[in-house]
Design a protein around this motif. Structure first.
Motif, PDB file in Angstrom:
ATOM      1  N   GLN A 160       0.843  -1.196   0.000  1.00  0.00           N
ATOM      2  CA  GLN A 160       0.000   0.000   0.000  1.00  0.00           C
ATOM      3  C   GLN A 160       0.889   1.261   0.000  1.00  0.00           C
TER       4      GLN A 160
ATOM      5  N   THR B 261      -1.223  -4.986  -3.578  1.00  0.00           N
ATOM      6  CA  THR B 261      -1.973  -4.696  -2.354  1.00  0.00           C
ATOM      7  C   THR B 261      -3.286  -5.467  -2.352  1.00  0.00           C
ATOM      8  N   ARG B 262      -3.993  -5.451  -3.475  1.00  0.00           N
ATOM      9  CA  ARG B 262      -5.284  -6.154  -3.591  1.00  0.00           C
ATOM     10  C   ARG B 262      -5.107  -7.652  -3.402  1.00  0.00           C
ATOM     11  N   THR B 263      -4.017  -8.193  -3.914  1.00  0.00           N
ATOM     12  CA  THR B 263      -3.742  -9.626  -3.769  1.00  0.00           C
ATOM     13  C   THR B 263      -3.525  -9.986  -2.300  1.00  0.00           C
TER      14      THR B 263
ATOM     15  N   ASP C 163      -4.296  -7.902   0.507  1.00  0.00           N
ATOM     16  CA  ASP C 163      -5.302  -7.401   1.441  1.00  0.00           C
ATOM     17  C   ASP C 163      -6.281  -6.484   0.699  1.00  0.00           C
ATOM     18  N   ARG C 164      -7.386  -7.051   0.277  1.00  0.00           N
ATOM     19  CA  ARG C 164      -8.367  -6.312  -0.527  1.00  0.00           C
ATOM     20  C   ARG C 164      -8.872  -5.059   0.207  1.00  0.00           C
ATOM     21  N   LYS C 165      -9.050  -5.155   1.512  1.00  0.00           N
ATOM     22  CA  LYS C 165      -9.548  -4.009   2.291  1.00  0.00           C
ATOM     23  C   LYS C 165      -8.578  -2.829   2.220  1.00  0.00           C
TER      24      LYS C 165
ATOM     25  N   ALA D 254      -6.508  -2.212  -0.216  1.00  0.00           N
ATOM     26  CA  ALA D 254      -6.560  -1.696  -1.585  1.00  0.00           C
ATOM     27  C   ALA D 254      -7.771  -0.781  -1.774  1.00  0.00           C
ATOM     28  N   VAL D 255      -8.914  -1.196  -1.234  1.00  0.00           N
ATOM     29  CA  VAL D 255     -10.121  -0.369  -1.340  1.00  0.00           C
ATOM     30  C   VAL D 255      -9.914   0.949  -0.593  1.00  0.00           C
TER      31      VAL D 255
ATOM     32  N   GLU E 214      -8.911   3.933  -8.222  1.00  0.00           N
ATOM     33  CA  GLU E 214      -7.936   2.881  -8.483  1.00  0.00           C
ATOM     34  C   GLU E 214      -7.344   3.029  -9.877  1.00  0.00           C
TER      35      GLU E 214
END
Length: 83
Positions: free
Chosen positions: A33, A55-57, A59-61, A63-64, A73
């Motif tokens: 992140q 980051t999404r891979t 920890d999706r939270k 990334a959001v 994004e």
């Protein structure tokens, strides 16, 4: 659907995420992140998208959360913060 097909970019992304996790453990998502955020503020769209995907891979939270703070994004679909 063929699960044996090769997705070179997806494989590279997974390898990078796993390597980051090996180096930083549970803090890997926060590290990714931070890298995405730094790329965003340096105006490096490609690098931002790469680190956002990592980051999404991991920890999706996170990334959001980052996408919300940066405005999008997709980097540039809304105005970026002034420098």
């Amino acid at each position: 659907m063929n699960d044996n097909g090769s997705d070179a970019q997806g494989d590279a992304l997974l390898r990078a995420a796993l390597r980051l996790f090996a180096d930083h453990g549970l803090g890997a998502g926060h590290r990714a992140q931070s890298e995405a955020e730094a790329a965003f503020f340096h105006g490096d769209r490609e690098r931002y998208r790469w680190w956002m995907a990592i980051t999404r891979t991991l920890d999706r939270k996170l990334a959001v959360e980052l996408a919300g703070r940066m405005g999008s994004e997709d980097f540039g679909t809304r105005s970026a913060p002034a420098r």
